[in-house]
Design an enzyme around this catalytic site. Structure first.
Site, PDB file in Angstrom:
ATOM      1  CG  ASP A  14       7.206  -2.484  -8.477  1.00 42.37           C
ATOM      2  OD1 ASP A  14       8.417  -2.684  -8.312  1.00 42.37           O
ATOM      3  OD2 ASP A  14       6.589  -1.543  -7.949  1.00 42.37           O
ATOM      4  CE  LYS A  47       3.718   1.015  -9.794  1.00 41.79           C
ATOM      5  NZ  LYS A  47       4.301   2.332  -9.997  1.00 41.79           N
ATOM      6  CG  ASP A  49      14.855  10.500  -4.970  1.00 40.60           C
ATOM      7  OD1 ASP A  49      14.771   9.549  -4.169  1.00 40.60           O
ATOM      8  OD2 ASP A  49      15.625  11.459  -4.810  1.00 40.60           O
ATOM      9  CG  ASN A  50      10.651   4.979  -4.858  1.00 39.31           C
ATOM     10  OD1 ASN A  50       9.537   5.301  -5.248  1.00 39.31           O
ATOM     11  ND2 ASN A  50      11.335   3.988  -5.404  1.00 39.31           N
ATOM     12  CG  ASN A  97       6.538   7.456  -5.890  1.00 39.01           C
ATOM     13  OD1 ASN A  97       5.446   7.947  -6.173  1.00 39.01           O
ATOM     14  ND2 ASN A  97       6.699   6.173  -5.658  1.00 39.01           N
TER      15      ASN A  97
END
Length: 900
Positions: free
Chosen positions: A306, A229, A414-415, A449
């Site tokens: 987001d 990010k 999958d976080n 992640n």
């Protein structure tokens, strides 16, 4: 996607005490026969099929590799490297066995379609080749063919051959240069298996990424999505081309990924500023992707996670698409379809385009999802996190629902083990759990992640690789232990230390279990201690010693110095927590020896170590200074508090109060936080309030009380409290007396009539509502206090009341030395018969008690700081410390009147 002893000496004792639970190698080291059962060697990920076939193949000092012109180049490079690092000094490479010395072991790299001689070798061993296996599948077989030792690595494709080499690597590493007699037929259950670097915060360095890519290849993961990010050219400045040096660095990563058979996916995130109706922005998207294509990228993602779809980025979008969720789905689909048509479809070899929708975290039908389902090109994969942004579980049924509601194949994002939702204060080192095997088969793939700590992320990633390859045979605990062993390296001390450290950081949203091994040993300690035995104490102390010295052990003995560097703040915190717990056990032993001075010293050491353990931070360029949160901190805290309670009981202080709740606990926000005296901590339920639910306090014994104060909710959760409640108290926990009722009152203060006595106090819900419950403080003031008066006056920051407030962490310290006649008097609330008087503190003074109106001297303050004197069962209403004139400045922590 979200915002005090030698450790080496302890290992033998620890291993004996704990069996193999912390140091298990990836499984049996040979194919030895145990009765009629042949113990197979361990391979991770676990193969779909592996059986023992006979005698192992000894590779010796010289090995021939037979590789055809079609053999996978990267597999050949990996095989030669493996053989060289395994101590094989002579590697003969050939396209045929015809010119090889007789008897020399031969490794065929590739099946009949690419390598001469492999077909005959497979027939001789009665093995079917890999051509009928799914993509990336392989066959590994060994034995003797015409008297020659032979190993065959036959991949369905080049990636399968590469994976066969990785399986061979494990077999050789754990069998001293021998290949056990096995036949492996293996293939993945999941097409896309890997990692998305998608967290907020300090991104990985390129060196970390390169190490990750190699790790993925070794563990049969085939996907890496580049989506940090905080890469400005990926998100905020998505239109701008990369500077030449940064583009070259990405090319190096792309090449590294290819060498490890990992698909490098570049994820460009234009959603913050793109004008969806702008042709120039669409062209800028394609131009940016083309610049990545030119350096070898063949897989792309355009995520829209987001971002807000309620505030259009440009007026033209409102005119073209309108506003709201339906418009958002339409405009995003329009851009994605353009990229599919004008880029993916025009570039042979491009992989399916991926996206992440703005609604990525549930299966609830919506106007936005319906538009995606209707408008988005069916070839585009849709990213989805499960039911929740970081759900505890993901099921096959949910995955099927997601595919239905989005109308597209699902790529699970999958976080886990990501920590950006917690400001990266935690390390999550536990295994991959809470995912049904069916998700690996129903979805197009799964990418996890990770954390900013790339090396530490490998612990979970190792287990992810095993699950995604063969979910039905996945064993989380065994696989996790194997991953820890692999990361620690061959040194037993490093394995033991890393396993203990990982246990401390195992818990997560997916697995709320707090430090299971430490918890087990602490329970065994208390069981042993309460029966007067010492076995549990020795085992716990050995384990705590390992934790206390884990940082030094791993620095000296672990194969991976980068892990130690990343984990140092948590290792240091763990060391001090372990030191505090060891001091607490020493304190308990001192009470058993009736050595009060030593017990108080050990308590002070424990408190100091605990304060240091809580104070660790680390700093990154992106996130600044971040507090360190050890996963097992609450386990240590509970143990130390329990030990402190035993000390206080031994000293004659009132019973320690405990917090109560009928509801569950959200993560680590447990009920004890209501009574810890820290306004920043809180109890938080994990469910809404139902009628009859309560929070409260058990005071430990019946006492006179006068005030109850409750602080609920806070600015971040202003409605999280019991909105309709009754405040009650009881002496026996059965019969309750109502104090008052409250409606929509987050903060409560109640003053009780004089003489009120209670052991239990609770706030009970009279109605259910949708809110969870967050309580920062639940305080009950004891009316039965001892009043302290006298001289010298207290120093600033101190008070006379601190000398008898039943709190070992507060004290009275005089501002000056005493003069003639100075004294401190503790007047009891109720006169009573005293058996002994215990005083914690220093100074020169006679200790006197007031009985029948007369002061009677019963002794003097001890120099050690701990004084325990007989009061001869006299009826007493006050205790006096009559100072010697000129005494050193006194400090008194507690004056404790003790009855039988």
């Amino acid at each position: 996607m979200f915002r005090k002893a030698c450790a080496t000496a302890a290992v033998t004792v620890l291993t004996a005490a704990l069996g193999t639970s912390l140091t298990a190698m990836p499984a049996q080291a040979t194919t030895a026969r145990h009765g009629n059962h042949v113990a197979l060697p361990a391979v991770y990920p676990a193969p779909q099929s592996m059986r023992a076939t006979g005698t192992a193949v000894a590779l010796g000092d010289r090995v021939a590799v037979v590789a055809g012109p079609g053999s996978d180049h990267d597999a050949l490079v990996a095989l030669r490297s493996l053989l060289s690092t395994s101590g094989i000094h002579h590697i003969d490479q050939s396209k045929t066995t015809a010119d090889l010395p007789g008897g020399e072991p031969v490794i065929f790299l590739g099946g009949p379609e690419v390598t001469h001689g492999s077909a005959a070798a497979l027939r001789a061993l009665h093995v079917t080749d890999a051509s009928s296996l799914p993509a990336e599948g392989y066959v590994l077989a060994d034995g003797r063919v015409n008297g020659r030792p032979v190993v065959i690595l036959d991949g369905h494709d080049g990636t399968g051959t590469f994976y066969a080499v990785q399986t061979l690597r494990q077999l050789i590493e754990h069998h001293g240069g021998q290949v056990p007699g096995v036949l492996v037929r293996d293939w993945p259950a999941t097409s896309l298996r890997g990692v998305i670097e998608g967290f907020y915060g300090q991104p990985w360095s390129n060196a970390q990424r390169a190490a990750q890519l190699q790790f993925y290849g070794q563990n049969k993961m085939n996907t890496y999505i580049y989506s940090p990010k905080d890469d400005p050219y990926l998100r905020a400045q998505w239109r701008d081309p990369y500077p030449a040096d940064q583009l070259a660095a990405i090319k190096t990563l792309v090449d590294t990924a290819a060498a490890n058979h990992v698909q490098f996916t570049y994820a460009l995130s234009p959603g913050l500023s793109i004008c969806y109706s702008s042709a120039s922005d669409e062209q800028a998207l394609v131009a940016k992707l083309q610049s990545l294509w030119n350096i070898g990228v063949r897989s792309f993602s355009i995520p829209f996670d987001d971002i807000s779809y309620t505030h259009p980025n440009c007026a033209a979008d409102t005119a073209t698409f309108g506003t709201g969720p339906t418009a958002a789905g339409a405009e995003q689909s329009s851009v994605l379809n353009y990229v599919q048509k004008d880029f993916i479809d025009t570039h042979p070899g491009a992989q399916p385009l991926q996206t992440v929708p703005t609604e990525y975290y549930d299966v609830t039908p919506s106007a936005y999802k319906a538009t995606i389902k209707k408008d988005l090109n069916p070839n585009i994969l849709v990213g989805w996190t499960g039911v929740g942004v970081a759900p505890a579980t993901i099921t096959a049924a949910q995955t099927e629902q997601a595919e239905t509601v989005y109308g597209h194949k699902i790529l699970i994002w999958d976080n886990f083990p990501v920590t950006d939702y917690d400001n990266h204060s935690r390390l999550l080192l536990g295994p991959y759990i809470g995912r049904q095997a069916g998700i690996a088969e129903n979805a197009a793939g799964v990418t996890v992640n990770p954390m900013p700590q790339a090396e530490a992320s490998k612990i979970t990633e190792f287990t992810v690789a095993a699950f995604l390859w063969n979910p039905h045979n996945y064993q989380p605990q065994q696989t996790w232990q194997a991953g820890l062993t692999a990361l620690a390296g061959p040194d037993l001390h490093a394995q033991t230390a890393l396993a203990a450290f990982a246990d401390l950081n195992r818990s997560s949203r997916m697995d709320p279990t707090q430090a299971p091994e430490l918890t087990r040993l602490m329970k065994a300690f208390w069981s042993s201690w309460n029966t007067g035995n010492s076995g549990g104490s020795r085992q716990l102390d050995t384990y705590l010693n390992t934790i206390q010295h884990a940082s030094a052990t791993l620095s000296q003995s672990m194969d991976d110095p980068h892990f130690v560097a990343e984990a140092t703040p948590w290792l240091d915190s763990a060391s001090e927590w372990a030191e505090a717990a060891r001091d607490a056990t020493a304190m308990l032993r001192a009470t058993r020896s009736r050595d009060g001075a030593a017990a108080l010293n050990d308590r002070a050491y424990a408190m100091s170590a605990m304060a240091k353990a809580k104070a660790h931070t680390y700093t990154t360029a992106v996130n600044g200074t971040i507090p360190v949160d050890l996963g097992a901190a609450s386990v240590f805290t509970d143990f130390i508090n329990a030990a402190m309670a035993q000390l206080e009981h031994w000293l004659g202080l009132p019973a320690t109060e405990t917090a109560m709740s009928s509801m569950g606990t959200y993560q680590t926000d447990k009920p004890a936080n209501m009574i810890d005296g820290n306004p920043a901590t809180y109890y938080w339920s994990n469910q809404p309030v139902a009628p009859g639910d309560y929070v409260g306090v058990d005071l430990g014994t019946t006492v006179a009380i006068d005030t109850i104060t409750i602080t609920g909710g806070d600015p971040t959760s202003p409605n999280d409290y019991i909105h309709n409640a009754t405040l009650e108290y009881s002496t026996d926990g059965t019969t309750w007396t109502t104090v008052d009722s409250y409606t929509d009152t987050a903060d409560i203060t109640a003053t009780l009539p004089a003489g009120t006595k209670a052991r239990y106090v609770r706030l009970v819900a009279t109605q259910g509502d949708k809110q969870w419950v967050k309580i920062h403080a639940f305080t009950v003031t004891d009316a039965q206090t001892t009043t302290v008066t006298g001289t010298p006056a207290a120093a600033p920051g101190s008070s006379l009341a601190g000398a008898a407030d039943e709190n070992l962490d507060t004290s009275y310290t005089a501002a000056t030395r005493p003069a003639t006649g100075d004294a401190v008097v503790a007047t009891l609330a109720d006169p009573r018969v005293l058996h002994r008087v215990t005083i914690i503190g220093t100074g020169q003074a006679r200790v006197q008690i007031s009985t029948t109106g007369q002061w009677v001297t019963i002794g003097r303050l001890a120099h050690s700081g701990f004084t325990d004197l007989a009061a001869d069962d006299r009826n007493t209403d006050a205790i006096r410390l009559l100072w010697d004139a000129g005494s050193a400045t006194p400090t008194i922590t507690e004056i404790i009147p003790r009855s039988k």
